[in-house]
Design a protein around this motif. Sequence first.
Motif, short mmCIF file in Angstrom:
data_model
loop_
_atom_site.label_atom_id
_atom_site.label_comp_id
_atom_site.label_asym_id
_atom_site.label_seq_id
_atom_site.Cartn_x
_atom_site.Cartn_y
_atom_site.Cartn_z
N GLY A 1 2.42 3.00 5.54
CA GLY A 1 2.38 2.41 6.88
C GLY A 1 2.78 0.95 6.83
N LEU B 1 2.73 16.86 -8.73
CA LEU B 1 1.74 17.94 -8.74
C LEU B 1 2.40 19.23 -8.26
CD1 LEU B 1 -1.53 16.42 -7.13
CD2 LEU B 1 -1.20 17.08 -9.53
N PHE C 1 -8.43 15.41 -8.48
CA PHE C 1 -8.63 14.14 -7.79
C PHE C 1 -8.92 13.02 -8.80
CE2 PHE C 1 -10.64 10.80 -5.38
CZ PHE C 1 -9.93 10.79 -4.18
N ARG D 1 2.76 8.21 1.97
CA ARG D 1 2.69 7.42 3.21
C ARG D 1 2.84 5.97 2.84
NH1 ARG D 1 2.22 11.02 7.70
NH2 ARG D 1 0.52 12.48 7.35
N ILE E 1 -3.26 16.00 6.25
CA ILE E 1 -3.71 15.60 4.92
C ILE E 1 -2.72 16.11 3.86
CG2 ILE E 1 -5.55 15.89 3.21
CD1 ILE E 1 -7.55 15.92 5.53
N CYS F 1 -5.94 10.71 -8.26
CA CYS F 1 -6.16 9.99 -7.00
C CYS F 1 -7.20 8.88 -7.13
CB CYS F 1 -6.63 10.96 -5.91
SG CYS F 1 -5.84 12.59 -5.98
N ALA G 1 0.87 -1.17 0.00
CA ALA G 1 0.00 0.00 0.00
C ALA G 1 0.91 1.22 0.00
CB ALA G 1 -0.89 0.01 1.23
N THR H 1 -6.49 -1.66 -3.86
CA THR H 1 -5.24 -0.94 -3.67
C THR H 1 -4.93 -0.73 -2.19
OG1 THR H 1 -6.43 1.15 -3.72
CG2 THR H 1 -5.53 0.37 -5.82
N LEU I 1 1.38 7.86 -2.88
CA LEU I 1 2.49 8.48 -3.60
C LEU I 1 2.82 9.86 -3.03
CD1 LEU I 1 1.30 7.59 -7.22
CD2 LEU I 1 2.75 6.25 -5.68
N LEU J 1 -11.69 8.39 2.01
CA LEU J 1 -11.32 9.75 2.43
C LEU J 1 -12.55 10.60 2.75
CD1 LEU J 1 -8.58 10.47 -0.30
CD2 LEU J 1 -8.22 9.66 2.04
N VAL K 1 -6.35 20.24 -4.14
CA VAL K 1 -6.89 18.89 -3.94
C VAL K 1 -7.03 18.57 -2.44
CG1 VAL K 1 -4.81 17.43 -3.98
CG2 VAL K 1 -6.92 16.58 -4.99
N ILE L 1 -6.15 7.85 9.33
CA ILE L 1 -5.01 7.16 9.92
C ILE L 1 -4.02 8.19 10.45
CG2 ILE L 1 -3.17 5.47 9.52
CD1 ILE L 1 -4.73 4.46 7.10
N TYR L 2 -3.79 9.22 9.66
CA TYR L 2 -2.71 10.16 10.00
C TYR L 2 -3.22 11.49 10.54
CZ TYR L 2 -0.13 6.67 7.45
OH TYR L 2 0.40 5.47 7.04
N HIS M 1 -8.00 5.63 -4.84
CA HIS M 1 -9.01 5.89 -3.80
C HIS M 1 -10.44 5.71 -4.29
CE1 HIS M 1 -6.37 7.29 -0.55
NE2 HIS M 1 -5.62 7.82 -1.49
N VAL N 1 -0.36 13.96 1.10
CA VAL N 1 -0.34 14.17 -0.35
C VAL N 1 1.05 14.63 -0.80
CG1 VAL N 1 -1.42 15.40 -2.28
CG2 VAL N 1 -2.80 14.75 -0.29
C1 HEC Z 1 -1.01 4.45 -5.87
C2 HEC Z 1 -2.25 4.56 -5.18
C3 HEC Z 1 -2.61 5.91 -4.60
C4 HEC Z 1 -2.76 7.11 -5.26
C5 HEC Z 1 -2.56 7.39 -6.73
C6 HEC Z 1 -3.18 8.06 -4.25
N1 HEC Z 1 -3.28 7.47 -3.04
FE1 HEC Z 1 -3.72 8.37 -1.31
N2 HEC Z 1 -3.31 6.68 -0.31
C7 HEC Z 1 -3.01 5.48 -0.90
C8 HEC Z 1 -2.79 4.50 0.12
C9 HEC Z 1 -2.45 3.04 -0.09
C10 HEC Z 1 -2.96 5.18 1.34
C11 HEC Z 1 -2.75 4.57 2.74
C12 HEC Z 1 -1.28 4.65 3.05
C13 HEC Z 1 -0.95 4.18 4.42
O1 HEC Z 1 -1.84 3.96 5.21
O2 HEC Z 1 0.23 4.06 4.70
C14 HEC Z 1 -3.28 6.54 1.02
C15 HEC Z 1 -3.52 7.52 1.98
C16 HEC Z 1 -3.95 8.78 1.68
C17 HEC Z 1 -4.27 9.77 2.65
C18 HEC Z 1 -4.18 9.61 4.16
C19 HEC Z 1 -5.49 9.06 4.67
C20 HEC Z 1 -5.58 8.95 6.18
O3 HEC Z 1 -6.47 8.20 6.61
O4 HEC Z 1 -4.82 9.58 6.92
C21 HEC Z 1 -4.71 10.88 1.98
C22 HEC Z 1 -5.18 12.19 2.57
C23 HEC Z 1 -4.62 10.57 0.59
N3 HEC Z 1 -4.16 9.29 0.44
C24 HEC Z 1 -4.99 11.44 -0.43
C25 HEC Z 1 -4.68 11.21 -1.74
C26 HEC Z 1 -4.81 12.20 -2.77
C27 HEC Z 1 -5.37 13.59 -2.58
C28 HEC Z 1 -4.36 11.63 -3.93
C29 HEC Z 1 -4.23 12.26 -5.28
C30 HEC Z 1 -3.49 13.48 -5.33
C31 HEC Z 1 -3.98 10.28 -3.62
N4 HEC Z 1 -4.19 10.06 -2.28
C32 HEC Z 1 -3.49 9.39 -4.52
C33 HEC Z 1 -2.92 5.20 -2.22
C34 HEC Z 1 -2.92 6.16 -3.22
#
Ligand code: HEC
Length: 293
Positions: A264, A181, A217, A262, A254, A221, A170, A235, A173, A240, A189, A246-247, A225, A258
Amino acid sequence: MAVGERDKISGQMTTGHEWNGIKELNTPVPKILYIVLTIAVCFAVIWTILNPSWPGINGYFRGLLGVDQKAEVAEVVQQAQMDRATWTDRIVSEDYAAIQADPALMTIVRETGNTLFGDNCAACHGTSATGNPGFPNLTQAPTMWGDDPEIIAETIRVGINGSSDDTRYAQMLAFGRDQMLESEDINTVVTYVQALSQPDLAAATDPELLATGATIFAENCAACHGETAKGLTDTGAPNLTDAFWIYGSDRAAIRHSVFAGRAGVMPSWEGRLTPADIKLLTLYVLDLRANAQ
Ligand code: HEC
Ligand code: HEC
């Protein structure tokens, strides 16, 4: 040697010692003390003969009663293992629904699960499994990988970004650090994401800004998501739009997710916990979820 004389007042003999006119009575030790001492000594002697006692060169005197506390403990441990085996066998062999429908087994799941969880999981997920910053709430938050029992058991077995060869990956990015970006787009976003779970913020924000955020988004994203940002179990990207983060739900947390990404780590438990323990913990977590809803 001083000679004793009879004391006129008490009728007792004196020892014959005299200090400045004060004479010492030669009062005998009360008989009861002799009797008690004799009984105690006899008891001690008999006890050492009956029980394991005197050390020797090649071991120790084992006593006439043949008491062996080591053997007693071993017996109790074996009995406990046999008692445990009857239900661990059932936990391993029966399917989830059957176990969940059996109140006696679920009592064992709750008790043993609580200890197992406390020993292995609470450090990260918290003693009541409600999460800590960086570690998800297991009782209420929508699951990232799905809430099917087999899926949860698999997550515990292989971990997430863990050390197992089969571990789940997981990765959020790092859109800012890896320059995917622009800073302004990240801010937009992030506002869009915040507004998803905060109706007040959504109402107070310029609709055009939200529309731009929605486009960013959708393009960057949604693949992970989901179109509606409710998370995708393929994935492991979290929902959201809800109250569970989580964080952290504040803008800084947040934005950090981004900007810097992350990943975890949930350890892989295979090899550290038995299959029975993993199944038991799965049932335990599902039970907490059922009771939290
Ligand atoms: C490749 C897949 C992927 C993409 C693309 C992606 N995310 Fe994520 N995102 C994740 C995963 C997996 C996690 C959880 C990570 C973890 O828990 O360590 C996450 C976690 C997050 C979190 C933290 C959520 C929390 O509960 O604290 C945020 C906010 C977030 N994403 C926003 C975005 C945004 C905005 C975009 C687009 C700009 C985006 N993500 C694009 C996979 C993705
Ligand atoms: C070292 C910290 C740590 C320990 C110890 C730990 N976890 Fe986790 N766990 C995590 C993290 C971090 C995540 C989320 C990973 C992510 O964000 O992608 C997670 C995720 C999970 C999930 C997935 C939830 C979902 O939404 O799909 C389950 C289930 C889980 N843990 C159960 C357990 C159990 C049961 C134990 C004890 C055997 C345990 N965890 C011990 C850190 C830990």
